[in-house]
Design a protein around this motif. Structure first.
Motif, PDB file in Angstrom:
ATOM      1  N   ARG A 115       0.820  -1.158  -0.063  1.00 47.92           N
ATOM      2  CA  ARG A 115      -0.045   0.108   0.046  1.00 47.92           C
ATOM      3  C   ARG A 115       0.789   1.205   0.121  1.00 47.92           C
ATOM      4  O   ARG A 115       1.824   1.361   0.745  1.00 47.92           O
ATOM      5  N   ASN A 116       0.456   2.205  -0.851  1.00 46.51           N
ATOM      6  CA  ASN A 116       1.412   3.437  -0.813  1.00 46.51           C
ATOM      7  C   ASN A 116       2.800   3.199  -0.843  1.00 46.51           C
ATOM      8  O   ASN A 116       3.625   3.773  -0.274  1.00 46.51           O
ATOM      9  N   PHE A 117       3.272   2.301  -1.998  1.00 45.94           N
ATOM     10  CA  PHE A 117       4.544   1.882  -2.093  1.00 45.94           C
ATOM     11  C   PHE A 117       5.492   3.107  -2.516  1.00 45.94           C
ATOM     12  O   PHE A 117       5.486   3.523  -3.466  1.00 45.94           O
ATOM     13  N   GLY A 118       6.194   3.579  -1.658  1.00 44.65           N
ATOM     14  CA  GLY A 118       7.204   4.642  -2.077  1.00 44.65           C
ATOM     15  C   GLY A 118       8.540   4.343  -2.525  1.00 44.65           C
ATOM     16  O   GLY A 118       9.439   4.907  -2.623  1.00 44.65           O
TER      17      GLY A 118
ATOM     18  N   GLY B 233       5.748  -3.460  -5.109  1.00 45.06           N
ATOM     19  CA  GLY B 233       6.211  -4.179  -3.855  1.00 45.06           C
ATOM     20  C   GLY B 233       7.303  -5.020  -3.916  1.00 45.06           C
ATOM     21  O   GLY B 233       8.242  -4.533  -4.042  1.00 45.06           O
ATOM     22  N   PHE B 234       7.030  -6.215  -3.546  1.00 47.49           N
ATOM     23  CA  PHE B 234       8.174  -7.198  -3.379  1.00 47.49           C
ATOM     24  C   PHE B 234       8.077  -8.268  -4.082  1.00 47.49           C
ATOM     25  O   PHE B 234       6.962  -8.969  -3.963  1.00 47.49           O
ATOM     26  N   SER B 235       9.017  -9.025  -4.439  1.00 45.05           N
ATOM     27  CA  SER B 235       9.077 -10.426  -4.860  1.00 45.05           C
ATOM     28  C   SER B 235      10.401 -11.116  -4.303  1.00 45.05           C
ATOM     29  O   SER B 235      11.057 -10.697  -3.506  1.00 45.05           O
TER      30      SER B 235
ATOM     31  N   ASP C 207       9.083  -1.137   7.778  1.00 43.93           N
ATOM     32  CA  ASP C 207       7.679  -1.900   7.597  1.00 43.93           C
ATOM     33  C   ASP C 207       6.800  -1.243   6.457  1.00 43.93           C
ATOM     34  O   ASP C 207       6.773   0.036   6.091  1.00 43.93           O
ATOM     35  N   PHE C 208       6.188  -2.356   5.951  1.00 38.72           N
ATOM     36  CA  PHE C 208       5.287  -2.016   4.567  1.00 38.72           C
ATOM     37  C   PHE C 208       3.991  -2.982   5.018  1.00 38.72           C
ATOM     38  O   PHE C 208       4.014  -3.978   5.201  1.00 38.72           O
ATOM     39  N   GLU C 209       2.656  -2.174   4.682  1.00 39.21           N
ATOM     40  CA  GLU C 209       1.607  -2.699   4.603  1.00 39.21           C
ATOM     41  C   GLU C 209       1.021  -3.458   3.486  1.00 39.21           C
ATOM     42  O   GLU C 209       1.317  -2.778   2.228  1.00 39.21           O
TER      43      GLU C 209
END
Length: 411
Positions: free
Chosen positions: A199-202, A238-240, A332-334
């Protein structure tokens, strides 16, 4: 003549067919799509990470608690036996330093070609564009498989239809519905081995950056769910990477992904940072923090988030130092969403393992009904483990049917 019907022309179904054909029985594979092995052809980006060269004892730890169930299959048909199968048929294999095994051509099509040639050699019939809509169990034994255009009698039935991942390949969960119709329960099916969107990835401008051996934890309601240390990949949203793929089976929207980029506990990191900033007071913070080995763009992002910017070490305030510590070990990331079945490599959930005999792959509920591959409630890590499990469970199911029909024919 004993009739064996296998639903699904993927690795598990084809390999079961190959291992249950001898004189005295007909084997028919029913495939809903126009060709065999569609999911196999896209595995490993089309390169086909066939298996892993790890020992069976180590491999069994790669299945998220399902190792005990898979032990008889993997011991009966391990990665070395799988490699021997293909190499005896002319397909040379290459084992990389990380243990992943590929055909030397890095072509999944060559793997499928070997399997289909063996089916031709053994006279195994594959019926394409044929979807099993329903299965009826006869009170006297055996099954009637109803398709859109015909009905097929089966003395032995094997469901190897896969899960729900990559539905464009034909894996749309058909086998789950048939298993339930025949009396099996089902555990919830979820995507696994997939990426997460934040969410809201900066950090989207860091897409493509890969980090080795990062400690990543998953948090829910302020409680840690699980932690892994593996490679991490930044994406545009995001991430992988392996660490995220493996955590994804547990993840849900609203959960927190926490990165420890320093590999240190917060208290130790803060003590080290106090000492470092004091010792190197006249140097730029970004130059001093180079010792953590992070890519320059990522480090700059953490420094900017802490409000430090282009300042020297002696100018960093206490609150900014603590923000730096947070950025380095508790970033942290949601999670906004977890990848769905269209991009998940495998399916978590399915036919409960407690309802299947691990030594035979036969249903504990219905005689002469067998399961193999992803339709069962197990999933493994990335690295060739899921394909190995498909081949191994297919092998055991096929050999069991072979032995049982041989006894019947010899009476």
């Amino acid at each position: 003549m004993r009739e064996v019907v296998i639903l699904g022309a993927g690795p598990a179904g084809i390999f079961a067919a190959i291992n249950c054909t001898t004189a005295g029985r007909n084997v028919t594979i029913i495939e809903k799509t126009s060709s065999a092995g569609k999911k196999l052809l896209i595995s490993g980006g089309g390169q086909c990470n066939l298996t892993n060269a790890e020992s069976p004892s180590l491999m069994l730890k790669r299945y998220f608690g399902a190792g005990r169930f898979l032990k008889p299959s993997l011991m009966a048909f391990d990665s070395q036996k799988l490699m021997d199968f293909f190499e005896r048929r002319g397909l040379r294999l290459h084992t990389r330093e990380d243990g992943k095994v590929f055909p030397v051509t890095y072509s999944a099509g060559d793997v499928l070609e070997v399997l289909l040639k063996e089916c031709d050699r053994q006279g195994i019939k594959i019926v394409y564009n044929c979807r099993a809509k329903d299965v009826i169990q006869f009170p006297s034994g055996g099954f009637l498989v109803k398709t859109e255009s015909d009905s097929i009698n089966a003395d032995y039935l094997l469901i190897a239809t896969g899960g729900k991942s990559y539905p464009e390949t034909g894996s749309t969960g058909d086998g789950f519905a048939l298993a339930k119709k025949l009396g099996h329960s089902l555990s919830e099916q979820r995507p696994a081995l997939t990426s997460v969107t934040i969410r809201n990835f900066g950090f989207g401008d860091l897409s493509g950056i890969s980090l080795r051996n990062v400690e990543v934890s998953l948090w829910r309601n302020l409680k840690k769910v699980t932690t892994r240390v593996e490679d991490l990949l930044f994406t545009h949203d995001g991430f992988s990477g392996p660490v995220i793929l493996h955590l994804s089976r547990e993840a849900s929207p609203g959960d927190i992904i926490r990165l420890n980029l320093s590999g240190q506990l917060r208290e130790k990191l803060e003590a080290n940072l106090i000492s470092l900033l004091s010792k190197e007071g006249k140097k730029l913070v970004k130059n001093v923090l180079d010792e953590y080995g992070l890519p320059e763009r990522l480090l700059s992002k953490i420094i900017d988030l802490a409000g430090v910017g282009e300042r020297i070490c002696s100018e960093v305030r206490k609150d900014e130092r603590k923000a730096l510590v947070t950025g380095l070990c508790e970033l942290d990331f949601e999670i906004e969403r977890v990848g769905d079945f269209t991009n998940a490599m495998v399916t978590r959930g399915g036919v409960p393992l407690s309802e299947v005999n691990p030594k035979t792959m036969e249903s504990r509920i219905v005689n002469n009904l067998f399961f193999a591959g992803e339709v069962l409630d197990f999933d493994g890590e990335t690295g060739g483990y899921n394909l190995q499990a498909a081949f191994s469970t297919g092998y055991v199911a096929g050999r069991t049917i072979n032995a049982r029909t041989s006894r019947v024919e010899n009476r």
